[in-house]
Design a protein around this motif. Structure first.
Motif, short mmCIF file in Angstrom:
data_model
loop_
_atom_site.label_atom_id
_atom_site.label_comp_id
_atom_site.label_asym_id
_atom_site.label_seq_id
_atom_site.Cartn_x
_atom_site.Cartn_y
_atom_site.Cartn_z
N GLN A 225 0.84 -1.20 0.00
CA GLN A 225 0.00 0.00 0.00
C GLN A 225 0.87 1.25 0.00
N ALA A 226 1.96 1.20 0.76
CA ALA A 226 2.88 2.34 0.80
C ALA A 226 3.56 2.54 -0.55
N GLU A 227 3.78 1.47 -1.30
CA GLU A 227 4.41 1.55 -2.62
C GLU A 227 3.41 1.94 -3.71
N GLY A 228 2.12 1.98 -3.38
CA GLY A 228 1.12 2.39 -4.36
C GLY A 228 0.50 1.25 -5.13
N TYR A 229 0.78 0.00 -4.74
CA TYR A 229 0.19 -1.14 -5.44
C TYR A 229 -1.22 -1.45 -4.94
N LEU A 230 -1.47 -1.23 -3.67
CA LEU A 230 -2.75 -1.59 -3.07
C LEU A 230 -3.38 -0.36 -2.42
N VAL A 231 -4.68 -0.44 -2.23
CA VAL A 231 -5.40 0.62 -1.54
C VAL A 231 -6.41 -0.02 -0.61
N THR A 232 -6.53 0.54 0.57
CA THR A 232 -7.47 0.02 1.57
C THR A 232 -8.26 1.18 2.14
N ARG A 233 -9.58 1.01 2.16
CA ARG A 233 -10.45 2.02 2.76
C ARG A 233 -11.15 1.41 3.96
N PRO A 234 -11.46 2.22 4.98
CA PRO A 234 -12.15 1.69 6.16
C PRO A 234 -13.47 1.02 5.78
N GLY A 235 -13.67 -0.18 6.27
CA GLY A 235 -14.89 -0.93 5.99
C GLY A 235 -14.93 -1.56 4.63
N SER A 236 -13.81 -1.53 3.89
CA SER A 236 -13.79 -2.11 2.56
C SER A 236 -12.61 -3.05 2.44
N ALA A 237 -12.63 -3.88 1.40
CA ALA A 237 -11.57 -4.85 1.19
C ALA A 237 -10.33 -4.18 0.61
N THR A 238 -9.21 -4.88 0.68
CA THR A 238 -7.97 -4.42 0.05
C THR A 238 -8.07 -4.68 -1.44
N ARG A 239 -7.77 -3.66 -2.26
CA ARG A 239 -7.89 -3.77 -3.71
C ARG A 239 -6.63 -3.27 -4.38
N VAL A 240 -6.47 -3.65 -5.66
CA VAL A 240 -5.36 -3.16 -6.46
C VAL A 240 -5.59 -1.69 -6.76
N ALA A 241 -4.58 -0.87 -6.51
CA ALA A 241 -4.72 0.58 -6.67
C ALA A 241 -4.83 0.96 -8.14
N ALA A 242 -5.46 2.12 -8.38
CA ALA A 242 -5.70 2.58 -9.74
C ALA A 242 -4.40 2.87 -10.49
N GLY A 243 -3.35 3.29 -9.78
CA GLY A 243 -2.09 3.60 -10.45
C GLY A 243 -1.21 2.41 -10.70
N ALA A 244 -1.61 1.24 -10.21
CA ALA A 244 -0.77 0.03 -10.35
C ALA A 244 -1.12 -0.69 -11.63
N ALA A 245 -0.76 -0.11 -12.76
CA ALA A 245 -1.08 -0.72 -14.06
C ALA A 245 -0.04 -1.75 -14.42
#
Length: 202
Positions: free
Chosen positions: A72-92
């Motif tokens: 997540q710190a590297e920008g590959y993943l994104v996590t929001r409160p109450g939601s699952a961990t997902r692949v970040a939009a910038g991680a193409a």
């Protein structure tokens, strides 16, 4: 559009080698990076929960949580409160590693024969009819059933053909097909064999 999974946690194929001497966390991070870079995990796709991934790989949950936090710190993943961990939009995916999805050009007019106006299909009526029919269906009705089609439907069709077309219709001699293409295939195969390969359709 990323796939959505009906289960509580999607499955993910990753492997760790405990005999390699490389830290397990580093292996897990590299495996996830590679899956994202190559397009195996697409933007917006949901990852398994840290608990589920830890259970699947035989790792501690804390190790998986640290791995998720690093990515997540590297920008590959994104996590929001109450939601699952997902692949970040910038991680193409890396250029050349994943084939872009080609979009068919939009037709001004479609003159293919045998294709109805799909926009006029009564979706809501179809859903209502399917729901009502499913409520009254017996458990056995969910099986494949008779390959010739529903016996009740063939009985109704035979009655219609006798009344309206004055045909000597017998339900035992009626086959219900999935559509025009299958019906044409059955007809040409059966009639073609008897007519030595010559079929005339009018």
């Amino acid at each position: 559009m990323p796939p959505e999974w009906s289960s509580s946690s999607p499955e993910l194929l990753l492997a760790v080698d405990r005999t390699s001497g490389r830290p397990l966390r580093a292996q897990l991070e590299q495996g996830l990076r590679d899956a994202i870079r190559t397009g195996r995990l697409s933007v917006g796709e949901r990852l398994p929960s840290s608990r589920e991934l830890a259970r699947t790989l035989g790792l501690s949950r804390g190790l998986v949580q640290e791995c998720y936090a690093q990515l997540q710190a590297e920008g590959y993943l994104v996590t929001r409160p109450g939601s699952a961990t997902r692949v970040a939009a910038g991680a193409a995916a890396s250029p050349g590693t994943a084939q872009p999805r080609t979009v068919a050009p939009r037709l001004v007019a479609d003159f293919r024969w045998g294709v109805p106006d799909l926009k006029s299909f009564p979706v809501q009526d179809w859903l209502w009819s399917t729901r009502e029919a499913a409520r009254a269906m017996r458990t056995a009705d969910f099986d494949y059933g008779d390959p010739r089609g529903s016996a009740d439907l063939r009985e109704v069709l035979a009655g219609y053909l006798r009344r309206v077309r004055a045909a000597a219709a017998d339900p035992e001699h009626i086959i219900v097909c999935n559509g025009y293409a299958q019906g044409l295939g059955v007809l040409t195969t059966e009639v073609g064999d008897r007519a030595h390969g010559v079929v005339i359709l009018k």
